[in-house]
Write a protein that holds these residues in place. Sequence first.
Motif, short mmCIF file in Angstrom:
data_model
loop_
_atom_site.label_atom_id
_atom_site.label_comp_id
_atom_site.label_asym_id
_atom_site.label_seq_id
_atom_site.Cartn_x
_atom_site.Cartn_y
_atom_site.Cartn_z
N VAL A 173 -16.18 17.15 46.27
CA VAL A 173 -14.94 17.32 47.02
C VAL A 173 -14.59 18.80 47.02
N ASP A 174 -14.62 19.41 48.20
CA ASP A 174 -14.25 20.82 48.34
C ASP A 174 -12.72 20.90 48.31
N HIS A 175 -12.19 21.09 47.12
CA HIS A 175 -10.75 21.00 46.88
C HIS A 175 -10.11 22.38 47.04
N ASN A 176 -10.02 22.82 48.32
CA ASN A 176 -9.45 24.15 48.59
C ASN A 176 -7.95 24.10 48.89
N ARG A 177 -7.38 22.90 48.82
CA ARG A 177 -5.93 22.67 48.85
C ARG A 177 -5.29 22.82 50.22
N ALA A 191 -3.78 15.08 45.00
CA ALA A 191 -3.98 15.68 43.68
C ALA A 191 -3.05 15.01 42.64
N PRO A 192 -3.57 14.84 41.41
CA PRO A 192 -4.92 15.17 40.96
C PRO A 192 -5.94 14.12 41.40
N ILE A 193 -7.09 14.60 41.81
CA ILE A 193 -8.13 13.72 42.35
C ILE A 193 -8.93 13.04 41.23
N ARG A 194 -9.16 13.77 40.16
CA ARG A 194 -10.05 13.25 39.10
C ARG A 194 -9.66 11.85 38.59
N PRO A 195 -8.40 11.63 38.17
CA PRO A 195 -8.09 10.30 37.62
C PRO A 195 -8.24 9.17 38.62
N LYS A 196 -8.10 9.47 39.89
CA LYS A 196 -8.25 8.42 40.90
C LYS A 196 -9.70 7.96 40.98
N LEU A 197 -10.64 8.92 40.98
CA LEU A 197 -12.07 8.55 41.00
C LEU A 197 -12.46 7.85 39.70
N ASP A 203 -18.04 8.69 37.30
CA ASP A 203 -18.13 9.82 36.38
C ASP A 203 -17.63 11.04 37.15
N VAL A 204 -16.74 11.83 36.56
CA VAL A 204 -16.12 12.93 37.30
C VAL A 204 -16.21 14.24 36.52
N SER A 205 -16.63 15.30 37.21
CA SER A 205 -16.59 16.66 36.68
C SER A 205 -15.53 17.44 37.46
N GLU A 206 -14.88 18.36 36.80
CA GLU A 206 -13.88 19.20 37.46
C GLU A 206 -14.26 20.65 37.18
N ILE A 207 -14.50 21.43 38.25
CA ILE A 207 -15.06 22.77 38.08
C ILE A 207 -14.40 23.78 39.01
N ASN A 208 -14.68 25.04 38.74
CA ASN A 208 -14.40 26.11 39.69
C ASN A 208 -15.57 26.13 40.68
N GLY A 209 -15.32 25.69 41.90
CA GLY A 209 -16.39 25.55 42.88
C GLY A 209 -16.85 26.85 43.49
N ARG A 225 -23.71 6.26 36.42
CA ARG A 225 -22.66 5.97 37.39
C ARG A 225 -22.66 7.01 38.51
N PRO A 226 -22.08 6.68 39.66
CA PRO A 226 -21.93 7.71 40.69
C PRO A 226 -21.09 8.86 40.15
N HIS A 227 -21.42 10.06 40.59
CA HIS A 227 -20.80 11.27 40.03
C HIS A 227 -20.00 11.99 41.11
N CYS A 228 -18.76 12.31 40.81
CA CYS A 228 -17.93 13.11 41.70
C CYS A 228 -17.66 14.46 41.06
N ILE A 229 -17.85 15.52 41.82
CA ILE A 229 -17.49 16.87 41.39
C ILE A 229 -16.25 17.29 42.16
N VAL A 230 -15.15 17.43 41.45
CA VAL A 230 -13.94 17.98 42.06
C VAL A 230 -14.05 19.49 41.94
N ALA A 231 -14.40 20.12 43.05
CA ALA A 231 -14.68 21.57 43.05
C ALA A 231 -13.44 22.32 43.53
N HIS A 232 -12.74 22.94 42.60
CA HIS A 232 -11.57 23.73 42.95
C HIS A 232 -12.05 25.04 43.58
N THR A 233 -11.75 25.22 44.86
CA THR A 233 -12.23 26.38 45.60
C THR A 233 -11.06 27.08 46.27
N ASN A 234 -11.37 28.20 46.92
CA ASN A 234 -10.37 28.95 47.66
C ASN A 234 -10.72 28.97 49.13
#
Length: 270
Positions: A173-177, A191-197, A203-209, A225-234
């Motif tokens: 998820v390109d989380h550029n807000r 937001a927040p996206i992580r707890p919803k997934l 399985d969820v990772s939260e990173i600086n994308g 499990r399927p993996h979601c990356i919540v990528a905090h981007t600009n």
Amino acid sequence: MQPNDLERIAQQIRRRDLQAVFEAGAGHIGGEMSAIDILTALYFRVLRLWPDQPKNPDRDRFVLSKGHTACALYVTLAKRGFLPEDEIATFLKPHSRLNGHPNCNKVPGVETNTGPLGHGLPVAVGMAKAAKLQGASWRTYVMTGDGEMQEGSNWEAIMAAAQFGLGNLTLIVDHNRFQQGAALSDTNDLAPIRPKLEAFGWDVSEINGNAMSEVVPALERRGARPHCIVAHTNKGHGISFMQDRVDWHHKVPNAEQYKIAMAELAEDLR
């Protein structure tokens, strides 16, 4: 490739993307800049693929669900060898195969047509399920925008992926807000996206994308499990006057802005 090498390639892709949008007089540059680090890591390190065999059955699949950022994908594919690099100059021109949204029937390396938001993840779930049924080892990756996650079809796909135990599926998820016309927080704030997934069994990772040192290990993570990356981007990452500005979702720089932006993107290449 190591993170430093990937960062250099990402910067080169940003510059070529900026040039293509400027010359075409159209594009979605803000969301392209936010996604380019992830695209670079995928195509130059993570994905198993062969540019001279774009339909090799053993290839990994990548779906750009936020298809309006097609130019960034085209530049990445060209840099990786799927297209002639000089073809980028035809972006959005009459009779060009490089349209505003990717077309799998025209562009090698594009797995499925995207543009209508909320379609890419359901298609990717089908791909991952097919691989599992076949006992195949290839993986499926899909990138959505955060505004796109407001589409109900995505949440149906998320439920299905968990039910099927698709450990061979990675959602980024390109989380550029920001989405077209407004901030995510002013429309339908997910937001927040992580707890919803996580509540759906992912399985969820939260990173600086936009930090390659975080992007690479997240993309290479494996599990049952399927993996979601919540990528905090600009939005507009790397260009000072574009960054985190909603009006740069679908805007083209003028000549003076183009000159400034190219100079800023050149700094890390020295």
